[in-house]
Every structure is written in C-alpha cells, then in structure tokens.
Design a protein around this motif. Structure first.
Motif, short mmCIF file in Angstrom:
data_model
loop_
_atom_site.label_atom_id
_atom_site.label_comp_id
_atom_site.label_asym_id
_atom_site.label_seq_id
_atom_site.Cartn_x
_atom_site.Cartn_y
_atom_site.Cartn_z
N TRP A 85 4.63 -13.86 60.13
CA TRP A 85 3.32 -13.70 59.51
C TRP A 85 2.58 -15.02 59.44
CZ3 TRP A 85 0.67 -9.56 59.44
CH2 TRP A 85 1.28 -8.31 59.32
N LEU A 86 3.30 -16.12 59.16
CA LEU A 86 2.65 -17.43 59.12
C LEU A 86 2.05 -17.80 60.47
CD1 LEU A 86 5.08 -19.51 56.90
CD2 LEU A 86 2.78 -18.73 56.32
N ASP A 137 15.64 -14.74 73.88
CA ASP A 137 16.00 -14.23 72.56
C ASP A 137 15.97 -12.70 72.50
OD1 ASP A 137 16.73 -15.23 69.86
OD2 ASP A 137 15.01 -14.01 69.27
N ALA A 138 15.17 -12.06 73.31
CA ALA A 138 15.06 -10.60 73.28
C ALA A 138 16.39 -9.94 73.60
CB ALA A 138 13.98 -10.14 74.25
N LYS A 167 16.17 -6.04 72.77
CA LYS A 167 14.79 -5.74 73.16
C LYS A 167 14.66 -5.98 74.66
CE LYS A 167 13.51 -5.37 68.83
NZ LYS A 167 13.49 -4.06 68.24
N ASN A 168 13.60 -5.44 75.25
CA ASN A 168 13.37 -5.62 76.68
C ASN A 168 12.91 -7.05 76.95
OD1 ASN A 168 12.47 -5.59 79.32
ND2 ASN A 168 11.52 -3.59 79.15
N TRP A 187 8.68 -12.08 65.94
CA TRP A 187 9.45 -12.53 64.77
C TRP A 187 9.36 -11.54 63.62
CZ3 TRP A 187 8.05 -18.42 64.99
CH2 TRP A 187 8.92 -19.05 65.90
N ILE A 188 8.22 -10.89 63.44
CA ILE A 188 8.11 -9.87 62.40
C ILE A 188 9.05 -8.71 62.70
CG2 ILE A 188 6.57 -8.14 61.39
CD1 ILE A 188 4.28 -10.22 61.79
N ILE A 189 9.07 -8.27 63.96
CA ILE A 189 9.91 -7.14 64.35
C ILE A 189 11.40 -7.46 64.24
CG2 ILE A 189 10.60 -5.75 66.36
CD1 ILE A 189 7.67 -5.73 67.19
N THR A 190 11.78 -8.69 64.57
CA THR A 190 13.20 -9.04 64.60
C THR A 190 13.73 -9.57 63.28
OG1 THR A 190 12.70 -11.23 65.50
CG2 THR A 190 13.24 -9.48 67.07
N GLY A 191 12.92 -9.55 62.22
CA GLY A 191 13.44 -9.88 60.90
C GLY A 191 13.02 -11.23 60.34
N LYS A 192 12.38 -12.06 61.13
CA LYS A 192 11.87 -13.34 60.63
C LYS A 192 10.43 -13.13 60.15
CE LYS A 192 14.64 -15.95 63.91
NZ LYS A 192 14.60 -16.88 65.03
#
Length: 83
Positions: A56-57, A19-20, A25-26, A46-51
């Motif tokens: 957070w969950l 997915d990176a 992303k690397n 997931w936080i960094i990529t928008g999910k």
C-alpha cells in the motif's frame, strides 16, 4: 533519466518473475506486468502476497508521484499560456 526509468522497470520485472514462483503465481504474467507498469504492479503484487503495508505504501506513493507530475505539467502549461 529515461535509462533510469527503464532500469527500474527491468529490475522490478526480474524481481517479480523470480518471486512469483515462490508464491505459486504465474511468473511470466507478473514479469510482463512489472515491465509495463513497474511500481503499480509491485504494489499490487505485495498486497496480494501478504506484504500489505509495504504494498500500500508503494502504491500510494506512486499514485501521489503521478498526481504531482500531472499538476506540475498543468502548472507549467498555465504559466506558459500567461506569457
């Protein structure tokens, strides 16, 4: 039981590696981090990529799981010390 933990780590690492590339992303960095730190890395990714909500969950649930495990180990140690 340990085999299941290793399997989760490998699955998370492969997912992050694949997915990176989609998010520029690397892939090697995220794959290795996923292999070493599993759910913490998945949550941060997931936080960094928008999910953000899902990230957070996962992150909070994993931290709570670790804290409960620590409390359980301490409780067993205290119980053994009393006997």
């Amino acid at each position: 039981m340990e085999a299941l933990i290793y399997l989760f780590n490998i699955i998370i690492a492969v997912y992050l590696f694949m997915d990176a590339k989609k998010h520029d992303k690397n892939p090697w960095l995220w794959g290795i981090l996923g292999l070493l730190f599993s759910f913490i890395t998945l949550g941060i990714y997931w936080i960094i990529t928008g999910k953000k909500l899902l990230g957070w969950l996962i992150l909070i649930a994993y931290i709570v799981w670790i804290i409960l495990g620590f409390i359980g180990v301490v409780a067993v140690g205290m119980f053994d010390a009393l006997n």
